[in-house]
Design a protein around this motif. Structure first.
Motif, mmCIF file in Angstrom:
data_model
loop_
_atom_site.group_PDB
_atom_site.id
_atom_site.type_symbol
_atom_site.label_atom_id
_atom_site.label_comp_id
_atom_site.label_asym_id
_atom_site.label_seq_id
_atom_site.Cartn_x
_atom_site.Cartn_y
_atom_site.Cartn_z
ATOM 1 N N HIS A 79 0.807 -1.217 0.000
ATOM 2 C CA HIS A 79 0.000 0.000 0.000
ATOM 3 C C HIS A 79 0.842 1.270 0.000
ATOM 4 O O HIS A 79 0.295 2.362 0.103
ATOM 5 N N GLN B 278 1.569 2.630 -5.154
ATOM 6 C CA GLN B 278 0.316 3.167 -5.673
ATOM 7 C C GLN B 278 0.562 3.916 -6.985
ATOM 8 O O GLN B 278 -0.162 3.729 -7.962
ATOM 9 N N PHE C 65 -4.792 1.551 -5.845
ATOM 10 C CA PHE C 65 -4.767 1.758 -4.392
ATOM 11 C C PHE C 65 -3.650 0.969 -3.721
ATOM 12 O O PHE C 65 -3.209 1.308 -2.644
ATOM 13 N N GLN D 199 -0.273 -7.722 3.997
ATOM 14 C CA GLN D 199 -0.353 -6.378 3.452
ATOM 15 C C GLN D 199 0.816 -5.587 4.032
ATOM 16 O O GLN D 199 1.049 -5.635 5.232
ATOM 17 N N ARG E 104 -2.112 3.032 3.123
ATOM 18 C CA ARG E 104 -3.415 2.479 2.715
ATOM 19 C C ARG E 104 -4.467 3.589 2.683
ATOM 20 O O ARG E 104 -4.560 4.393 3.600
ATOM 21 N N TYR F 297 -10.304 1.872 1.984
ATOM 22 C CA TYR F 297 -9.976 0.500 1.592
ATOM 23 C C TYR F 297 -10.893 -0.536 2.246
ATOM 24 O O TYR F 297 -11.394 -1.429 1.575
ATOM 25 N N LEU G 250 -14.290 -1.215 0.485
ATOM 26 C CA LEU G 250 -14.372 -1.547 -0.937
ATOM 27 C C LEU G 250 -15.233 -2.773 -1.234
ATOM 28 O O LEU G 250 -15.930 -2.822 -2.244
#
Length: 164
Positions: free
Chosen positions: A32, A37, A43, A111, A117, A121, A124
């Motif tokens: 992230h 990005q 994202f 992640q 981030r 998020y 989503l």
């Protein structure tokens, strides 16, 4: 490294650059960080690692952009697809998860760069879902299907991506 897979293949959208991974892959993750990005135009950037001696460019070569002194990112110079991330001098390369022919063959385990981030998020997956057959494109989805120049999700002997 994590998963032992017999072989993975992938490449860019137009087929000018293809690769094969013949050994173990590891650390499939979503990054992230802001640099990932920007590099992906998204994202986050899903990446998977492999030993460089088990990762082979099988058609064409990527173009490279040094996003920082120690890191370069490979992409197709023809269609722009992001393909790889590597720390110069390291024995490993990371390749983009979405460029795999079989995206479902490897499952992300972590992640990273979560300080970057995006705040929305977590929400989503609660968004309304619409199938790709929705006909809201100029010329309709049929026009996209009949003029598709995307490389198929498997190796091909020859492939040409001509302009329309």
């Amino acid at each position: 490294m994590a998963d032992k897979l017999s072989e993975l293949t992938g490449g860019c959208q137009c087929g000018a650059v293809r690769y094969r991974v013949t050994g173990e892959v590891g650390y499939p993750h979503l990054c992230h960080c802001r640099m990932c990005q920007k590099a992906s135009g998204n994202f986050f950037l899903p990446l998977i690692g492999a030993a460089k001696d088990e990762f082979h460019w099988t058609r064409g070569e990527p173009s490279w952009f040094h996003s920082s002194k120690p890191v370069r990112r490979g992409f197709c110079g023809n269609c722009g697809t992001p393909l790889s991330f590597e720390t110069v001098g390291d024995d490993y390369i990371a390749f983009t998860h979405g460029s795999l022919d079989d995206v479902a063959a490897v499952t992300p385990v972590e992640q990273s760069g979560v300080e970057g981030r995006v705040p929305f998020y977590a929400g989503l997956f609660s968004l309304r879902e619409t199938p790709s057959s929705r006909d809201d494109l100029p010329g309709g989805i049929k026009d996209v299907a009949t003029t598709n120049r995307q490389h198929p999700d498997h190796d091909t002997e020859n492939w040409s991506c001509e302009a329309i």
